[in-house]
Design an enzyme around this catalytic site. Structure first.
Site, PDB file in Angstrom:
ATOM      1  N   GLY A 233       0.779  -1.225   0.000  1.00 28.13           N
ATOM      2  CA  GLY A 233       0.000   0.000   0.000  1.00 28.13           C
ATOM      3  C   GLY A 233       0.811   1.275   0.000  1.00 28.13           C
ATOM      4  N   PRO A 276       5.368  -4.481  -0.681  1.00 30.40           N
ATOM      5  CA  PRO A 276       5.166  -3.391  -1.634  1.00 30.40           C
ATOM      6  C   PRO A 276       4.964  -3.913  -3.058  1.00 30.40           C
ATOM      7  CG  PRO A 276       7.497  -3.577  -1.057  1.00 30.40           C
ATOM      8  CD  PRO A 276       6.750  -4.544  -0.173  1.00 30.40           C
ATOM      9  N   ARG A 278       2.977  -1.548  -5.935  1.00 29.75           N
ATOM     10  CA  ARG A 278       2.960  -0.296  -6.670  1.00 29.75           C
ATOM     11  C   ARG A 278       4.245   0.531  -6.497  1.00 29.75           C
ATOM     12  NH1 ARG A 278      -1.555   2.587  -7.826  1.00 29.75           N
ATOM     13  NH2 ARG A 278      -2.697   1.401  -6.265  1.00 29.75           N
ATOM     14  N   CYS A 345     -14.202   2.352 -27.616  1.00 26.10           N
ATOM     15  CA  CYS A 345     -15.585   2.792 -27.795  1.00 26.10           C
ATOM     16  C   CYS A 345     -16.278   2.917 -26.451  1.00 26.10           C
ATOM     17  CB  CYS A 345     -16.323   1.817 -28.688  1.00 26.10           C
ATOM     18  SG  CYS A 345     -15.562   1.777 -30.302  1.00 26.10           S
TER      19      CYS A 345
HETATM   20  C1  PLP Z   1      -2.293  -5.633  -3.688  1.00 21.21           C
HETATM   21  C2  PLP Z   1      -1.627  -6.207  -2.514  1.00 21.21           C
HETATM   22  C3  PLP Z   1      -0.364  -5.737  -2.131  1.00 21.21           C
HETATM   23  C4  PLP Z   1       0.345  -4.610  -2.819  1.00 21.21           C
HETATM   24  O1  PLP Z   1      -0.318  -3.403  -2.751  1.00 21.21           O
HETATM   25  P1  PLP Z   1       0.367  -2.077  -3.362  1.00 21.21           P
HETATM   26  O2  PLP Z   1      -0.608  -1.020  -3.109  1.00 21.21           O
HETATM   27  O3  PLP Z   1       0.593  -2.334  -4.803  1.00 21.21           O
HETATM   28  O4  PLP Z   1       1.663  -1.909  -2.626  1.00 21.21           O
HETATM   29  C5  PLP Z   1       0.236  -6.359  -1.062  1.00 21.21           C
HETATM   30  N1  PLP Z   1      -0.361  -7.376  -0.396  1.00 21.21           N
HETATM   31  C6  PLP Z   1      -1.571  -7.848  -0.756  1.00 21.21           C
HETATM   32  C7  PLP Z   1      -2.169  -8.973  -0.001  1.00 21.21           C
HETATM   33  C8  PLP Z   1      -2.242  -7.281  -1.812  1.00 21.21           C
HETATM   34  O5  PLP Z   1      -3.440  -7.754  -2.155  1.00 21.21           O
END
Ligand code: PLP
Length: 420
Positions: A233, A276, A278, A345
């Site tokens: 996150g 991590p 993203r 579209c």
């Molecule tokens: C999506 C997810 C992540 C990664 O989240 P980011 O926002 O991309 O860092 C980590 N752990 C779990 C269980 C996820 O579903």
């Protein structure tokens, strides 16, 4: 002249075609290094796991392997891709709320190290399939904290599709006991993932406290968990509206809080994990488009590009915002605010609602920044647009890591009646 890691943007577009996903490999390496360097404690063992759903392909998984990180997968397809590389399956964590029996079988046969169990029925399925294979398990907890960008909320949100609610402690302890009783399944810890693009460190502090408190309760109930996985996150920079916390700072905050909490709770925890996704790949990626037609309406100047929601669904799905530039014309004065629209579209196929750019012409290369996460991985064949190619660039050299899909390839699985 616009470049990405020493290669001219125009050259990339000419050599590989557009739309094109381009990753600055050095930038991804730097993020992986920063995470592994920063997520270190003198007291606790630590592990950084790349959440591959952000961008999963063989080349990326090989890169992650070089930095000694673990790998999250959430489906048979992500797992299959990982198993096709040299990545050590013992360092794979299998997530997801509905792993099918076939996927569980595949993971057990493939030697996946850890299952993150989401619900009671899934635990039962694992128990049914496990034979003599030793495997580690985390239980996914819904800690009642939800965080997105600027805010987090602490609720008794009990209806999430993910994880065991903290309100059903009996179910959690019962499930853990059943798994332990197998003799081959080892319940190592608890896991939570509270959202994405989180800019508030306090959300993680809150999470750490809740997780330690719960780990302590479990230990007191004779469920000896010793690892806490805090999920991912961590934020990325898309536009000037975003203020992500630097990686070092968020890692520092998390680990210091963990150390404090561990001391308070009798040192029950041995290892802390983060996931991590993203934040490792987002900013390293850009998408190159060729500008097609331009259109002026009473209130808008449209720029039409040769991709759109098929290669980047995030603006349509989450009103996500992006920054962009016109290759080789970054120093020209702004002409007007343009709306960048794709070729699909769907009226919602707008990549950027409004962005000041120099005068744009047909044939220009438009570069949309920060598309490295959840771009390729969420791409679709809508309107039967083939998947773009993916290129890694480093020190003036480009290498294609995923070929552009051809029409032949896209239709290869379609059956056709023989016609006389
Ligand atoms: C999506 C997810 C992540 C990664 O989240 P980011 O926002 O991309 O860092 C980590 N752990 C779990 C269980 C996820 O579903």
């Amino acid at each position: 002249m616009s470049e990405i890691s020493g290669v001219r943007v125009r050259e990339l577009a000419e050599q590989f075609g557009t739309p094109l996903y381009v990753y600055d490999e050095s930038a991804m390496r730097k993020q992986l290094q920063t995470f592994t360097d920063s997520f270190q404690s003198n007291v606790l063992d630590t592990r950084v796991i790349y959440a591959s759903k952000a961008f999963n392909c063989k080349a990326m998984i090989e890169l992650v392997r070089e930095y000694g990180c673990g790998l999250d997968v959430v489906s048979g397809g992500e797992l299959y891709t990982a198993l096709k590389t040299d990545f050590n399956p013992a360092h794979i964590y299998f997530h997801g709320n509905n792993k099918t029996p076939t996927e569980i079988r595949m993971a057990l046969d493939g030697g996946v190290g850890t299952f993150v169990i989401d619900n009671e029925m899934e635990a039962a399925e694992l128990l049914k399939q496990i034979k003599n294979t030793e495997t580690d398990v985390f239980l996914r907890i819904n800690p009642g904290i939800e965080a997105h960008t600027h805010q987090y909320i602490v609720t008794a949100h009990v209806d999430s599709k993910f994880g065991f609610s903290l309100l059903e402690k009996d179910v959690i302890t019962e499930t853990a006991r059943k798994l332990q009783a197998s003799g081959t399944i080892h319940v190592r810890g608890i896991h939570a993932h509270i959202g994405s693009q989180i800019f508030d460190k306090q959300a993680y502090v809150e999470l750490v406290r809740k997780m330690f408190a719960f780990a302590k309760e479990l230990n007191d109930l004779n469920v000896p968990v010793s690892e806490i996985n805090l999920g991912g996150g961590f934020g990325a920079y898309y536009t000037a509206e975003d203020h992500p916390v630097p990686v070092q700072e968020v890692c520092e905050t998390i680990l210091r809080t963990c150390e404090e909490e561990n001391e308070k709770n009798g040192g029950i925890i041995r290892r802390i994990l983060i996931e991590p996704g993203r934040s490792i790949v987002a900013e390293a990626g850009s998408t190159l488009y060729t500008v097609g037609y331009l259109k002026k309406t009473p209130n808008k100047h449209y720029v039409f590009v040769d991709g759109g929601m098929s290669d980047n669904i995030r603006p349509a799905l989450y009103q996500a915002k992006y920054d962009a530039y016109v290759a080789d014309r970054e120093n020209e004065p702004v002409f007007t605010d343009y709306t960048v629209a794709g070729k699909c579209c769907e009226s919602g196929d707008i990549l950027i609602e409004s962005i000041p750019l120099p005068e744009v012409h047909t044939g220009d290369i438009l570069v949309v920044k920060t598309t490295g996460a959840y771009g390729y991985s969420m791409a679709s064949h809508y309107n039967k647009l083939p998947f773009p190619a993916v290129v890694f660039v480093k020190d003036g050299k480009a290498r294609e890591v995923i070929e552009r899909e051809s029409y032949e390839h896209m239709t290869a699985l379609e059956k056709q009646e023989e016609r006389s």
